[in-house]
Design a protein around this motif. Structure first.
Motif, PDB file in Angstrom:
ATOM      1  N   LYS A 187       0.830  -1.202   0.000  1.00 13.02           N
ATOM      2  CA  LYS A 187       0.000   0.000   0.000  1.00 13.02           C
ATOM      3  C   LYS A 187       0.865   1.253   0.000  1.00 13.02           C
ATOM      4  CE  LYS A 187      -3.797   2.201   2.530  1.00 13.02           C
ATOM      5  NZ  LYS A 187      -4.758   2.082   3.651  1.00 13.02           N
ATOM      6  N   ARG A 188       1.910   1.241   0.789  1.00  8.80           N
ATOM      7  CA  ARG A 188       2.795   2.406   0.829  1.00  8.80           C
ATOM      8  C   ARG A 188       3.541   2.588  -0.481  1.00  8.80           C
ATOM      9  NH1 ARG A 188       5.199   1.462   6.995  1.00  8.80           N
ATOM     10  NH2 ARG A 188       3.417   2.379   8.086  1.00  8.80           N
ATOM     11  N   SER A 189       3.969   1.480  -1.076  1.00  9.12           N
ATOM     12  CA  SER A 189       4.724   1.572  -2.334  1.00  9.12           C
ATOM     13  C   SER A 189       3.861   2.076  -3.484  1.00  9.12           C
ATOM     14  CB  SER A 189       5.305   0.198  -2.696  1.00  9.12           C
ATOM     15  OG  SER A 189       6.205  -0.246  -1.704  1.00  9.12           O
ATOM     16  N   LEU A 190       2.573   1.740  -3.450  1.00 12.79           N
ATOM     17  CA  LEU A 190       1.678   2.110  -4.550  1.00 12.79           C
ATOM     18  C   LEU A 190       0.979   3.446  -4.320  1.00 12.79           C
ATOM     19  CD1 LEU A 190       0.045  -1.373  -5.208  1.00 12.79           C
ATOM     20  CD2 LEU A 190       1.552  -0.138  -6.776  1.00 12.79           C
ATOM     21  N   LEU A 191       1.333   4.129  -3.243  1.00 15.06           N
ATOM     22  CA  LEU A 191       0.667   5.388  -2.929  1.00 15.06           C
ATOM     23  C   LEU A 191       0.770   6.332  -4.116  1.00 15.06           C
ATOM     24  CD1 LEU A 191      -0.777   6.766  -0.531  1.00 15.06           C
ATOM     25  CD2 LEU A 191       1.386   7.850   0.016  1.00 15.06           C
ATOM     26  N   GLN A 192      -0.384   6.816  -4.562  1.00 16.93           N
ATOM     27  CA  GLN A 192      -0.437   7.653  -5.759  1.00 16.93           C
ATOM     28  C   GLN A 192      -0.343   9.121  -5.366  1.00 16.93           C
ATOM     29  OE1 GLN A 192      -3.512   6.023  -8.740  1.00 16.93           O
ATOM     30  NE2 GLN A 192      -4.297   5.454  -6.734  1.00 16.93           N
ATOM     31  N   SER A 193       0.564   9.851  -5.969  1.00 15.27           N
ATOM     32  CA  SER A 193       0.612  11.295  -5.750  1.00 15.27           C
ATOM     33  C   SER A 193      -0.466  11.948  -6.596  1.00 15.27           C
ATOM     34  CB  SER A 193       1.983  11.852  -6.122  1.00 15.27           C
ATOM     35  OG  SER A 193       2.278  11.613  -7.471  1.00 15.27           O
ATOM     36  N   ARG A 194      -1.052  13.008  -6.069  1.00 15.53           N
ATOM     37  CA  ARG A 194      -2.146  13.689  -6.766  1.00 15.53           C
ATOM     38  C   ARG A 194      -1.657  15.044  -7.269  1.00 15.53           C
ATOM     39  NH1 ARG A 194      -6.688  13.796  -2.473  1.00 15.53           N
ATOM     40  NH2 ARG A 194      -7.936  14.612  -4.147  1.00 15.53           N
ATOM     41  N   PHE A 195      -1.563  16.001  -6.351  1.00 15.82           N
ATOM     42  CA  PHE A 195      -1.120  17.334  -6.753  1.00 15.82           C
ATOM     43  C   PHE A 195       0.390  17.490  -6.573  1.00 15.82           C
ATOM     44  CE2 PHE A 195      -5.487  17.856  -5.170  1.00 15.82           C
ATOM     45  CZ  PHE A 195      -6.079  18.307  -6.324  1.00 15.82           C
ATOM     46  N   PHE A 196       1.087  16.394  -6.232  1.00 20.66           N
ATOM     47  CA  PHE A 196       2.477  16.508  -5.852  1.00 20.66           C
ATOM     48  C   PHE A 196       3.360  15.816  -6.882  1.00 20.66           C
ATOM     49  CE2 PHE A 196      -0.307  15.583  -2.177  1.00 20.66           C
ATOM     50  CZ  PHE A 196      -0.462  16.889  -1.757  1.00 20.66           C
ATOM     51  N   ASN A 197       4.612  16.229  -6.948  1.00 21.28           N
ATOM     52  CA  ASN A 197       5.552  15.572  -7.836  1.00 21.28           C
ATOM     53  C   ASN A 197       5.994  14.231  -7.271  1.00 21.28           C
ATOM     54  OD1 ASN A 197       6.403  18.823  -8.231  1.00 21.28           O
ATOM     55  ND2 ASN A 197       6.024  17.628 -10.076  1.00 21.28           N
ATOM     56  N   SER A 198       6.033  14.116  -5.933  1.00 19.87           N
ATOM     57  CA  SER A 198       6.439  12.845  -5.340  1.00 19.87           C
ATOM     58  C   SER A 198       5.907  12.736  -3.927  1.00 19.87           C
ATOM     59  CB  SER A 198       7.972  12.719  -5.324  1.00 19.87           C
ATOM     60  OG  SER A 198       8.533  13.620  -4.397  1.00 19.87           O
ATOM     61  N   LEU A 199       5.717  11.498  -3.509  1.00 19.07           N
ATOM     62  CA  LEU A 199       5.364  11.167  -2.131  1.00 19.07           C
ATOM     63  C   LEU A 199       6.333  10.096  -1.659  1.00 19.07           C
ATOM     64  CD1 LEU A 199       1.467  10.853  -2.325  1.00 19.07           C
ATOM     65  CD2 LEU A 199       2.729  12.654  -1.176  1.00 19.07           C
ATOM     66  N   GLN A 200       6.869  10.276  -0.478  1.00 17.90           N
ATOM     67  CA  GLN A 200       7.806   9.289   0.060  1.00 17.90           C
ATOM     68  C   GLN A 200       7.427   8.990   1.500  1.00 17.90           C
ATOM     69  OE1 GLN A 200      11.900  10.461  -0.251  1.00 17.90           O
ATOM     70  NE2 GLN A 200      12.688   8.609   0.727  1.00 17.90           N
ATOM     71  N   ILE A 201       7.320   7.702   1.831  1.00 14.65           N
ATOM     72  CA  ILE A 201       6.902   7.290   3.173  1.00 14.65           C
ATOM     73  C   ILE A 201       8.089   6.704   3.916  1.00 14.65           C
ATOM     74  CG2 ILE A 201       5.464   5.663   4.460  1.00 14.65           C
ATOM     75  CD1 ILE A 201       3.344   6.020   2.355  1.00 14.65           C
ATOM     76  N   ASP A 202       8.273   7.130   5.152  1.00 12.40           N
ATOM     77  CA  ASP A 202       9.249   6.535   6.043  1.00 12.40           C
ATOM     78  C   ASP A 202       8.514   5.476   6.866  1.00 12.40           C
ATOM     79  OD1 ASP A 202      10.827   5.928   8.364  1.00 12.40           O
ATOM     80  OD2 ASP A 202      12.005   7.731   8.004  1.00 12.40           O
TER      81      ASP A 202
END
Length: 544
Positions: free
Chosen positions: A229-244
């Motif tokens: 789920k964390r790996s597939l997190l889709q960014s919407r208005f952002f260039n990137s999303l990164q989860i710790d």
């Protein structure tokens, strides 16, 4: 890529709640992951691989999965169904799926809780493999130096003292469907219940090669599910999303910094008590070219996922809606100031601006917008240009009697995280402006945003769970395939609107403006755009 072999997706089993304690669904395939169910990720990947014929094996009583696939994927991929009863094994599921393919060909066999995004070939017999943790959770394989399988070790409880073993991931390709059917029958006749026995029979006739999976997402075990789920997190208005994953934080970066800058400003300006409703800001960085925000990460599903794909009864939704209005009441208890013209800009000037954007996008929209009337599902409605004067008058009247309060600005189901067991609400992705940047706006706007999800079925439209037909330039038919909880939730919502002292006609009017003004931002999805516009026109006709 071209792959002519059809695929079988095995979704006939029940959730094992010891491995996957998620109480909102009864089928692994329908568990929502970042905006769409697991089966949606699998089918979208098959479409990308040009595998356009699929047999889905499911239990006869799994109406939710059947309806979703029938509604959401019609016209995109050929989906056929094979049905099994609850008492069957994975081998009987597979045989039913194989028997539904009446042609000599190869076949992709995919477990309904597995996503492999690697490229595939239809020319060889292979299975995707990966690394594993505990042997009892996996079927392990031993291969020779050429990568050909020599032996299977299925979910062994004993420690296997052999180097180089890998785990079957749940994606198999067999080039001979006739042999696959024979091997499956032999496995069933032997009393076996595991897929590995069938593969072993097949492997004795045609050697199967292992292929290490590079993009493997397993949704069948809770630890792997969370990671996927964390790996597939889709960014919407952002260039990137990164989860710790250790600190449970999410970092958002945007080079189109205005949206994220407004959002950051909103979080910072919130009264301290309201900050408890949002993820904490851990770090922030703002420059001329980029905005970076690091916040707490919550694993709760958003309410759009629950509304679309969850198996929740009406009482749970009644409670959830009551909680959402309690949160709204708390937020709107903090008063602010806005000039009437700033509010009018949101309701009237913004709408005109979006209509102009539509005219520039497609010539067809010029014809549409200039028509006096539209026929929708057999009824005639006045179009925007006939309603224009009344819309402006109503918008100005709303602006004149508005009382500015703290406002989320995008208070729709997809931006509300909800823990159904503990009734915890957390709000994400605020608008950050209303006429001007800041935290204040018309609280009716948030109620209308929520209504456009619950009653207007915005999230169903976004998920393309509808049918649409254009009979002429101004004559349209459509149907949105809402699940069984929709009607009760919609009625309960409107009861809450009235109970919280809002004028339902005003809320519907704002909702209608929301639908017509959002259309330009869905360019590239013409049917979705048209359905949004028609929904807005119907609402505006109701209240004007």
């Amino acid at each position: 890529m071209n792959s002519n072999s059809p695929a079988i997706i095995l979704c006939g089993g029940n959730i094992n709640y010891s491995n996957l304690p998620i109480g909102t669904n009864v089928s692994n395939a329908m568990i929502p992951v970042n905006g769409k169910p697991v089966i949606g990720w699998i089918l979208d990947d098959l479409i990308a691989k040009n595998i356009l014929q699929v047999v889905v094996v499911l239990q006869t009583q799994n109406h939710q999965l059947y309806n979703f696939l029938s509604w959401a994927y019609q016209g995109r991929i050929q989906v056929d169904f094979a049905f099994v009863n609850e008492a069957g094994t994975i081998l009987t599921s597979l045989l039913n799926g194989l028997n539904a393919i009446n042609q000599p060909c190869g076949v992709h066999i995919i477990l309904g809780d597995t996503l492999i995004q690697d490229n595939v070939s239809s020319d060889t017999d292979f299975v995707f493999v990966g690394q594993y943790d505990t042997p009892r959770n996996w079927c392990l394989v031993e291969a020779d130096k050429q990568g050909l399988i020599q032996q299977f070790y299925d979910k062994s409880k004993e420690k296997i003292h052999k180097a180089g073993l890998t785990a079957l991931t749940g994606y198999y390709h067999l080039t001979d469907i006739t042999l696959a059917k024979k091997a499956t029958r032999e496995a069933i006749n032997s009393g076996a219940k595991e897929l590995s026995v069938m593969l072993d029979f097949y492997n004795k006739q045609r050697k199967i090669k292992i292929q290490p999976a590079q993009r493997w997402f397993d949704f069948g075990h809770i630890d792997h599910f969370v990671q996927a789920k964390r790996s597939l997190l889709q960014s919407r208005f952002f260039n990137s999303l990164q989860i710790d994953p250790v600190l449970s934080t999410v970092t958002k970066r945007s080079q189109k910094s205005a949206k994220l800058a407004d959002e950051l400003n909103w979080y910072k300006l919130l009264p301290e008590q309201l900050k408890l409703l949002t993820p904490r800001i851990i770090e922030q960085e703002t420059s001329d070219n980029e905005v970076i925000i690091t916040q707490e990460y919550y694993g709760y599903p958003n309410m759009a996922e629950l509304y679309l794909y969850g198996n929740l009864d009406g009482q749970i939704w009644n409670t959830a809606l009551q909680n959402l209005f309690k949160v709204h009441k708390l937020i709107s208890s903090y008063k602010g100031e806005l000039m009437p013209e700033e509010i009018a800009d949101m309701y009237w000037a913004k709408t005109l601006e979006r209509m102009d954007m539509l005219r520039e996008q497609e010539p067809e929209w010029r014809t549409w917008l200039e028509a006096d009337t539209l026929t929708i599902n057999g009824q005639t409605f006045q179009n925007f240009n006939l309603l224009r004067e009344r819309i402006e008058q109503k918008a100005n009247a709303l602006a004149a009697n508005a009382q500015a309060t703290v406002l989320h600005g995008d208070y729709c189901l997809s931006n509300i995280l909800y823990d159904i067991n503990n009734h915890i609400v957390r709000l994400i992705d605020p608008r950050g402006s209303f006429g001007k940047a800041g935290i204040y706006g018309d609280p009716r706007y948030d109620v209308a945003k929520l209504r456009h999800s619950i009653c207007g079925l915005y999230d169903y439209i976004i998920a393309d769970i509808f049918s649409f037909a254009q009979l002429s330039d101004t004559d349209f038919e459509y149907s949105i395939y809402a699940n069984d909880s929709y009607a009760d939730a919609a009625a309960a919502f409107d009861e809450q609107v009235v109970a919280n002292n809002y004028d339902l006609h005003e809320i519907k009017f704002i909702e209608g403006l929301l639908f017509v003004s959002m259309v330009p931002y869905h360019q590239g999805k013409p049917m979705r755009q048209k359905l949004m516009y028609l929904t807005g026109i119907q609402l505006l006709n109701q209240v004007l």
